[in-house]
Design a protein around this motif. Structure first.
Motif, PDB file in Angstrom:
ATOM      1  N   TYR A  96       0.867  -1.186   0.000  1.00 21.05           N
ATOM      2  CA  TYR A  96       0.000   0.000   0.000  1.00 21.05           C
ATOM      3  C   TYR A  96       0.900   1.232   0.000  1.00 21.05           C
ATOM      4  O   TYR A  96       1.837   1.322   0.798  1.00 21.05           O
ATOM      5  CB  TYR A  96      -0.903   0.017   1.232  1.00 21.05           C
ATOM      6  CG  TYR A  96      -1.685   1.314   1.376  1.00 21.05           C
ATOM      7  CD1 TYR A  96      -2.750   1.590   0.533  1.00 21.05           C
ATOM      8  CD2 TYR A  96      -1.334   2.245   2.349  1.00 21.05           C
ATOM      9  CE1 TYR A  96      -3.462   2.773   0.654  1.00 21.05           C
ATOM     10  CE2 TYR A  96      -2.040   3.431   2.480  1.00 21.05           C
ATOM     11  CZ  TYR A  96      -3.108   3.694   1.630  1.00 21.05           C
ATOM     12  OH  TYR A  96      -3.796   4.875   1.754  1.00 21.05           O
ATOM     13  N   ASN A  97       0.615   2.172  -0.921  1.00 16.65           N
ATOM     14  CA  ASN A  97       1.386   3.409  -1.030  1.00 16.65           C
ATOM     15  C   ASN A  97       0.441   4.597  -0.991  1.00 16.65           C
ATOM     16  O   ASN A  97      -0.624   4.580  -1.641  1.00 16.65           O
ATOM     17  CB  ASN A  97       2.175   3.441  -2.347  1.00 16.65           C
ATOM     18  CG  ASN A  97       3.151   2.297  -2.470  1.00 16.65           C
ATOM     19  OD1 ASN A  97       4.285   2.377  -2.045  1.00 16.65           O
ATOM     20  ND2 ASN A  97       2.686   1.206  -3.067  1.00 16.65           N
ATOM     21  N   ARG A  98       0.847   5.643  -0.278  1.00 17.99           N
ATOM     22  CA  ARG A  98       0.049   6.865  -0.206  1.00 17.99           C
ATOM     23  C   ARG A  98       0.981   8.071  -0.311  1.00 17.99           C
ATOM     24  O   ARG A  98       1.950   8.186   0.448  1.00 17.99           O
ATOM     25  CB  ARG A  98      -0.735   6.930   1.107  1.00 17.99           C
ATOM     26  CG  ARG A  98      -1.680   8.130   1.218  1.00 17.99           C
ATOM     27  CD  ARG A  98      -2.423   8.108   2.547  1.00 17.99           C
ATOM     28  NE  ARG A  98      -3.340   9.227   2.696  1.00 17.99           N
ATOM     29  CZ  ARG A  98      -4.619   9.216   2.326  1.00 17.99           C
ATOM     30  NH1 ARG A  98      -5.125   8.102   1.796  1.00 17.99           N
ATOM     31  NH2 ARG A  98      -5.384  10.271   2.500  1.00 17.99           N
ATOM     32  N   TYR A 109       1.073  12.416  -0.650  1.00 14.24           N
ATOM     33  CA  TYR A 109       0.271  13.621  -0.412  1.00 14.24           C
ATOM     34  C   TYR A 109       1.149  14.856  -0.530  1.00 14.24           C
ATOM     35  O   TYR A 109       2.278  14.891  -0.040  1.00 14.24           O
ATOM     36  CB  TYR A 109      -0.353  13.558   0.989  1.00 14.24           C
ATOM     37  CG  TYR A 109      -0.983  14.852   1.459  1.00 14.24           C
ATOM     38  CD1 TYR A 109      -2.230  15.248   0.985  1.00 14.24           C
ATOM     39  CD2 TYR A 109      -0.328  15.672   2.365  1.00 14.24           C
ATOM     40  CE1 TYR A 109      -2.806  16.428   1.413  1.00 14.24           C
ATOM     41  CE2 TYR A 109      -0.889  16.848   2.804  1.00 14.24           C
ATOM     42  CZ  TYR A 109      -2.126  17.229   2.324  1.00 14.24           C
ATOM     43  OH  TYR A 109      -2.688  18.410   2.757  1.00 14.24           O
ATOM     44  N   GLY A 117      -4.789   2.002  -8.331  1.00 16.50           N
ATOM     45  CA  GLY A 117      -4.802   3.167  -7.451  1.00 16.50           C
ATOM     46  C   GLY A 117      -5.753   4.241  -7.931  1.00 16.50           C
ATOM     47  O   GLY A 117      -6.218   4.234  -9.086  1.00 16.50           O
ATOM     48  N   GLU A 146      -2.644  10.615  -3.788  1.00 16.95           N
ATOM     49  CA  GLU A 146      -2.753   9.341  -4.508  1.00 16.95           C
ATOM     50  C   GLU A 146      -2.532   8.193  -3.541  1.00 16.95           C
ATOM     51  O   GLU A 146      -1.644   8.243  -2.696  1.00 16.95           O
ATOM     52  CB  GLU A 146      -1.731   9.267  -5.645  1.00 16.95           C
ATOM     53  CG  GLU A 146      -1.758   7.943  -6.406  1.00 16.95           C
ATOM     54  CD  GLU A 146      -0.680   7.864  -7.476  1.00 16.95           C
ATOM     55  OE1 GLU A 146      -0.663   8.740  -8.363  1.00 16.95           O
ATOM     56  OE2 GLU A 146       0.159   6.939  -7.387  1.00 16.95           O
ATOM     57  N   HIS A 147      -3.361   7.162  -3.667  1.00 20.11           N
ATOM     58  CA  HIS A 147      -3.132   5.938  -2.900  1.00 20.11           C
ATOM     59  C   HIS A 147      -3.285   4.749  -3.844  1.00 20.11           C
ATOM     60  O   HIS A 147      -4.138   4.731  -4.728  1.00 20.11           O
ATOM     61  CB  HIS A 147      -4.071   5.829  -1.696  1.00 20.11           C
ATOM     62  CG  HIS A 147      -5.526   5.847  -2.045  1.00 20.11           C
ATOM     63  ND1 HIS A 147      -6.248   4.708  -2.289  1.00 20.11           N
ATOM     64  CD2 HIS A 147      -6.390   6.879  -2.201  1.00 20.11           C
ATOM     65  CE1 HIS A 147      -7.497   5.020  -2.565  1.00 20.11           C
ATOM     66  NE2 HIS A 147      -7.617   6.327  -2.527  1.00 20.11           N
ATOM     67  N   LYS A 148      -2.415   3.726  -3.647  1.00 21.02           N
ATOM     68  CA  LYS A 148      -2.354   2.607  -4.576  1.00 21.02           C
ATOM     69  C   LYS A 148      -2.164   1.302  -3.812  1.00 21.02           C
ATOM     70  O   LYS A 148      -1.443   1.242  -2.822  1.00 21.02           O
ATOM     71  CB  LYS A 148      -1.201   2.808  -5.559  1.00 21.02           C
ATOM     72  CG  LYS A 148      -1.113   1.740  -6.631  1.00 21.02           C
ATOM     73  CD  LYS A 148      -0.138   2.127  -7.737  1.00 21.02           C
ATOM     74  CE  LYS A 148       1.266   2.203  -7.251  1.00 21.02           C
ATOM     75  NZ  LYS A 148       2.236   2.437  -8.356  1.00 21.02           N
ATOM     76  N   TYR A 149      -2.834   0.241  -4.323  1.00 16.12           N
ATOM     77  CA  TYR A 149      -2.726  -1.099  -3.758  1.00 16.12           C
ATOM     78  C   TYR A 149      -2.051  -2.008  -4.793  1.00 16.12           C
ATOM     79  O   TYR A 149      -2.331  -1.909  -5.993  1.00 16.12           O
ATOM     80  CB  TYR A 149      -4.103  -1.659  -3.412  1.00 16.12           C
ATOM     81  CG  TYR A 149      -4.890  -0.799  -2.454  1.00 16.12           C
ATOM     82  CD1 TYR A 149      -4.804  -0.997  -1.078  1.00 16.12           C
ATOM     83  CD2 TYR A 149      -5.720   0.212  -2.936  1.00 16.12           C
ATOM     84  CE1 TYR A 149      -5.536  -0.211  -0.209  1.00 16.12           C
ATOM     85  CE2 TYR A 149      -6.451   1.008  -2.070  1.00 16.12           C
ATOM     86  CZ  TYR A 149      -6.360   0.794  -0.702  1.00 16.12           C
ATOM     87  OH  TYR A 149      -7.070   1.588   0.162  1.00 16.12           O
TER      88      TYR A 149
END
Length: 249
Positions: A99-101, A103, A161, A127-130
C-alpha cells in the motif's frame, strides 16, 4: 600400401580423434562452485516479514536557486507485508501485498528565470495505490557464512490506485480525478543478515525491470484524458533503499 602401414594410420587417427574429444569435453565441462550445495535456509521453512517507509516534509518561505518562496507540506508512506515458503534449499515462493500513499499540499511556489517569472499557488495532490505480487526469491551465502547472505527476488506485480490533483481556488479551481493501473515484471536484489536463528534484517534496492502503466482521468467532471506508459529500468537507485525484517519459522 601394405597392411602394416594401414594399421599405423588407423591407430594415429583414433589417437588424434580421442585427444580432440577429450579436449572438447574439458572445454565444456561445468565448474562446480558449490553455491547451491551450501544450505543457507533449508527446504520446508516458512518466511514472513515486510518493509515500511515514511517521509514527511514542510516548507515555509523556502528559497533554493531559482525556486523562491516555497510554502507547503506533504508526506509519502508505503508498507509491504509478505509471506513465502521454501520449496527447496535456498529458494522460496510467496505472495506480497503493498500500500502506497502520497500527499502534497503546495500553497505557493515561484520560479525566477531571469526575464521570466512563474508562480504556482494552491497546488494539491493525493494518490493511494494497492499492489499484489507473486514472487520467487533465491539466497546465496556470503562465503561460508551462516549469518550474511545475498538474495534476488523476482516479482510479477499488478497494482490499482486512485488519485486527485487540483490547482487554484474559488472560481479558478481546476480539479482532476484519476484511476491508475500498472503491471510490472521486475527483480529486487538485496542483502540479509540474521540477528537471531529465526529473524533477519534486510536491505534491498528498488525494483528493476519492465513497467506498464495506464491512467484514466476526468477533469472538472467533464473532460476525459488517458495516458499509457511502457518503461524499462535496469539501474540501481541508491535513493530507493528499503529496510525490512523477515522471520523464518
Amino acid at each position: 600400401m601394405n597392411k602394416r602401414t594401414i594399421l599405423i594410420i588407423l591407430l594415429a587417427f583414433v589417437t588424434t580423434a580421442g585427444m580432440y574429444a577429450q579436449r572438447g569435453k574439458r572445454a565444456i565441462e561445468r565448474i562446480d562452485r558449490e553455491t547451491q550445495s551450501r544450505v543457507f535456509i533449508p527446504k520446508g521453512t516458512w518466511m514472513a516479514g515486510g518493509t515500511v517507509s515514511y517521509s514527511e516534509h514542510e516548507q515555509d518561505n523556502l528559497n533554493f536557486l531559482v525556486i523562491k518562496d516555497v510554502v507547503g507540506n506533504g508526506y509519502d508512506f508505503a508498507i509491504s507485508p509478505y509471506v513465502g515458503y521454501f520449496f527447496r534449499n535456498n529458494m522460496s515462493a510467496g505472495i506480497r501485498f503493498a500500500y502506497n500513499r502520497d500527499y502534497l499540499d503546495l500553497g505557493n511556489l515561484d520560479m525566477d528565470l531571469g526575464d521570466l517569472t512563474l508562480s504556482f499557488k494552491d497546488l494539491y495532490y493525493l494518490e493511494h495505490k494497492y499492489e499484489v505480487s507473486g514472487f520467487m526469491r533465491s539466497y546465496i551465502p556470503i562465503g561460508k557464512s551462516k549469518v550474511f547472505g545475498l538474495f534476488n527476488e523476482i516479482r510479477l506485480t499488478y497494482g490499482y490506485g486512485e488519485g486527485k490533483n487540483s490547482t487554484g481556488s474559488g472560481a479558478e479551481y481546476d480539479g482532476t480525478y484519476q484511476k491508475i493501473q500498472n503491471f510490472q515484471i521486475g527483480f529486487a536484489p538485496g542483502l540479509t543478515a540474521f540477528i537471531t536463528d529465526w529473524a533477519a534484517a534486510e536491505v534491498s534496492v528498488g525494483v528493476m525491470g519492465f513497467d506498464f502503466k495506464w491512467t484514466d482521468q476526468t477533469t472538472n467532471q467533464v473532460e476525459q484524458g488517458r495516458r499509457r506508459v511502457s518503461s524499462g529500468n535496469f539501474k540501481i537507485n541508491l535513493f530507493s533503499i528499503n529496510l525490512g525484517m523477515t522471520f523464518y519459522l
